[in-house]
Design an enzyme around this catalytic site. Sequence first.
Site, PDB file in Angstrom:
ATOM      1  N   ASP A 202       0.856  -1.184   0.000  1.00 43.20           N
ATOM      2  CA  ASP A 202       0.000   0.000   0.000  1.00 43.20           C
ATOM      3  C   ASP A 202       0.897   1.241   0.000  1.00 43.20           C
ATOM      4  OD1 ASP A 202      -1.813   2.018   0.493  1.00 43.20           O
ATOM      5  OD2 ASP A 202      -2.300   1.379   2.532  1.00 43.20           O
ATOM      6  N   GLU A 462       0.319  -9.220   4.260  1.00 46.90           N
ATOM      7  CA  GLU A 462      -0.875  -9.431   3.439  1.00 46.90           C
ATOM      8  C   GLU A 462      -0.594 -10.269   2.190  1.00 46.90           C
ATOM      9  OE1 GLU A 462      -3.632  -5.639   4.620  1.00 46.90           O
ATOM     10  OE2 GLU A 462      -1.989  -5.249   3.240  1.00 46.90           O
ATOM     11  N   GLU A 538      -1.028  -3.889  12.992  1.00 40.30           N
ATOM     12  CA  GLU A 538      -1.605  -2.619  12.550  1.00 40.30           C
ATOM     13  C   GLU A 538      -2.882  -2.389  13.341  1.00 40.30           C
ATOM     14  OE1 GLU A 538      -2.192  -2.472   8.303  1.00 40.30           O
ATOM     15  OE2 GLU A 538      -0.238  -3.390   7.896  1.00 40.30           O
ATOM     16  N   TYR A 539      -3.066  -1.165  13.802  1.00 40.70           N
ATOM     17  CA  TYR A 539      -4.320  -0.794  14.463  1.00 40.70           C
ATOM     18  C   TYR A 539      -4.437   0.721  14.438  1.00 40.70           C
ATOM     19  CZ  TYR A 539      -2.263   0.816  18.958  1.00 40.70           C
ATOM     20  OH  TYR A 539      -1.585   1.504  19.944  1.00 40.70           O
ATOM     21  N   ASN A 605      -2.500   8.274   5.710  1.00 47.83           N
ATOM     22  CA  ASN A 605      -2.969   7.678   6.962  1.00 47.83           C
ATOM     23  C   ASN A 605      -2.066   8.052   8.127  1.00 47.83           C
ATOM     24  OD1 ASN A 605      -3.065   4.680   4.988  1.00 47.83           O
ATOM     25  ND2 ASN A 605      -4.651   6.238   5.077  1.00 47.83           N
ATOM     26  N   TRP A1000     -12.434   1.806   6.734  1.00 48.21           N
ATOM     27  CA  TRP A1000     -13.235   1.284   5.619  1.00 48.21           C
ATOM     28  C   TRP A1000     -14.548   0.676   6.098  1.00 48.21           C
ATOM     29  CZ3 TRP A1000      -8.228   0.183   6.767  1.00 48.21           C
ATOM     30  CH2 TRP A1000      -7.987  -0.976   7.503  1.00 48.21           C
TER      31      TRP A1000
END
Length: 1024
Positions: A202, A462, A538-539, A605, A1000
């Site tokens: 990403d 991922e 990730e959070y 982000n 999302w």
Amino acid sequence: MTMITDSLAVVLQRRDWENPGVTQLNRLAAHPPFASWRNSEEARTDRPSQQLRSLNGEWRFAWFPAPEAVPESWLECDLPEADTVVVPSNWQMHGYDAPIYTNVTYPITVNPPFVPTENPTSCYSLTFNVDESWLQEGQTRIIFDGVNSAFHLWCNGRWVGYGQDSRLPSEFDLSAFLRAGKNRLAVMVLRWSDGSYLEDQDMWRMSGIFRDVSLLHKPTTQISDFHVATRFNDDFSRAVLEAEVQMCGELRDYLRVTVSLWQGETQVASGTAPFGGEIIDERGGYADRVTLRLNVENPKLWSAEIPNLYRAVVELHTADGTLIEAEACDVGFREVRIENGLLLLNGKPLLIRGVNRHEHHPLHGQVMDEQTMVQDILLMKQNNFNAVRCSHYPNHPLWYTLCDRYGLYVVDEANIETHGMVPMNRLTDDPRWLPAMSERVTRMVQRDRNHPSVIIWSLGNESGHGANHDALYRWIKSVDPSRPVQYEGGGADTTATDIICPMYARVDEDQPFPAVPKWSIKKWLSLPGETRPLILCEYAHAMGNSLGGFAKYWQAFRQYPRLQGGFVWDWVDQSLIKYDENGNPWSAYGGDFGDTPNDRQFCMNGLVFADRTPHPALTEAKHQQQFFQFRLSGQTIEVTSEYLFRHSDNELLHWMVALDGKPLASGEVPLDVAPQGKQLIELPELPQPESAGQLWLTVRVVQPNATAWSEAGHISAWQQWRLAENLSVTLPAASHAIPHLTTSEMDFCIELGNKRWQFNRQSGFLSQMWIGDKKQLLTPLRDQFTRAPLDNDIGVSEATRIDPNAWVERWKAAGHYQAEAALLQCTADTLADAVLITTAHAWQHQGKTLFISRKTYRIDGSGQMAITVDVEVASDTPHPARIGLNCQLAQVAERVNWLGLGPQENYPDRLTAACFDRWDLPLSDMYTPYVFPSENGLRCGTRELNYGPHQWRGDFQFNISRYSQQQLMETSHRHLLHAEEGTWLNIDGFHMGIGGDDSWSPSVSAEFQLSAGRYHYQLVWCQK
């Protein structure tokens, strides 16, 4: 060495970049960074090596739409059309080709291992001279620290080799290709290769030689690898430095290796041995290796809190002491292990205060310089981060050295992501792709394993869970059992991870996705047979105005020992600078370069803007992660240290009692708290004022002295307690004046001295106010139930892909943005000492009533207008974004003064870092310049607001700026916003949270949604 014809035509015909079995040709084996010092003192002090020469600078450059368009003549001489670019750089940042931002979707047609025939290709060349002494003896290497995505190398017209994996070095032996005088390098870089299928991160997709290029000269007989590790006894009072050294070249009996360990100017330990390792099996041992073990008494341990470093110098020399070469590295004595379900460092359970970091610069793309790296580390340390995940690839080699020295725990992640494959593990479960994956994992470990800051290896990101992951997990555990391995793919708790490492799992809410459920983090710990620690990889997705609910995670982390923290997504907005027709810079995101496909602003982000200016959310993270916790009992403050190793030695606790922001008493106490210890501080008798107002006790931990990462006066922790609120009946000042009401067909007009209020009887709204002959309003005071959508409100919705579950789509579908006010009541009454206006409105869309708002306005003889608002929300309409009022004030004042929470922007689910005080800021500082405009700048818990001649009192939330919610909603980029006439004021009785568990799906916790159905609030509006 692989011998292949030098012809460009043959290279093009072979198409190495479409063969997953070919990841390199003639590339040298991975190893830690080398400098080949010829003086051990220079190695010890890390002085620049005369054997290491940078090739950074201006190179000749030519861009072609495909590799087949490159002329063969380029191998011998520069092309007439060649330009000049700086290396390192991304060629897209110089106007060649376009950067592409996409999150999941591959930017090329998915047909692995094949890539498009239109494959942008750039040809770099450099002419340079080499010291004659380098040509006479030894080996001269060229090191490319990072090239995206694949490249072929020629030297003096002869083909040297091939490399891919854009995030690890490619190193080649140039010795056979160099000549006296001028030499010419030619590097053909391809934008796409089969390796691109493993690099679907990403981020912006960019190309070029984007990391350093250097020449290294080593002797013919040389150190080819060395690995250091530290071992301890049970109480860490004794340690062993274990150094395994490997050589190559002509093995001679007279060769020796000396490893010396230094602490500053002091040699702590030293050992010398010939080559010849321990017996491995029935065939013997390694003749080209040796392991030395140095005993160290009472070592100073390394941690992110106290990053004690030693220096290990590895010397290759003859038996008579003649030095051949020396290599060196920093050494941190520390132990990482998992025991009883806890991740331990030096025997203590870690609490990971982590953040994910992409390598990004707004002007230079993915080129990192030391200044930017240090700036990132200082900001992280100043905001109470202790860990960083290299998302999602190995970083620039200097990054790890800086993390060692400043003190950050690092998750080092392999450059593997196949997010766009269906299913995600299509490649990672395919043995044909194992060699490529293996090189990306094994070479990362071999490069970075000497760094004490690296405490966890990651197999990538991922990419589903495939058999290749299991194989590589086992390889790492065999080669480096001193570190845990984590990997989130396939459900975050597979056999390929030592740590449960989910992304975006919520505190209490399960997300039961098929095959890969995301349980709540509390539930995950209690699953049958599960004994591993949980650390969120990730959070808290910090996209735009976000990080709501962050405090819930930290409450859970502190409550459950096996919940050992996580890594916020992410550190820095990935916006890029473009210039308009007048040369003015502006921040661009996906699609702004004509790039397709693209994922718009999803690249932003960060907790900081691309230029490293903090977002307001960073302060919330800092507060929740602070290393000192406080509890107030009576007049005693209990201070608890969450440091594991550091005794407070540079902290003062400042305390202050204030009434409505006015200091009444204060003091200062030195902190003397042991690691994980407590200190009780007795306060003197606190004042109990008789006057009305809110009484608050504030404590702040201040560092009086500068540190390696902070300036003197740095505030590291703070807390507030509301002690009391003395109530009083506020009586209006004695006045014989009585407001005068005039009624016309169109208006109610109230006059008092030089002030007038006008209510339109047709609309029912306060339509104008005058002070003297000056109008105060540009728009009426109206109800407001919407906000300019946040990224978290929008989710994945876009024009071509509507997500009906997104908050903004629910609000649109229900008509919240289109609702019109139907007047139900508008009356005026003259009271003994005031005029009372009563109104009622039904806010409707397509005949359906969404909200009913009833208001009274009481204007008394002192000139105060007391506003009471009661709102009913239809039971079948979505919970609104806000319940409040807005208007456009005619004034533009320079400053805003308020009594409430601040100074930074805060929202109902992101306000623990805000402090109650009287604040005064420029109007421009009340707006947060998110690149993608949205609702911003709210201040909660407000008791008084002063702006221009106006004052508002009550218990409300407000934002104030030159931009309307409508303009924020309709504008795609912040540079397109224009200051409107006057000032827009939004005063909310209630405001929905902003969410942020992810961006999302709807993530505002239930307690921060406006679900009550009936709401009541009051405020007073007067002129000062």
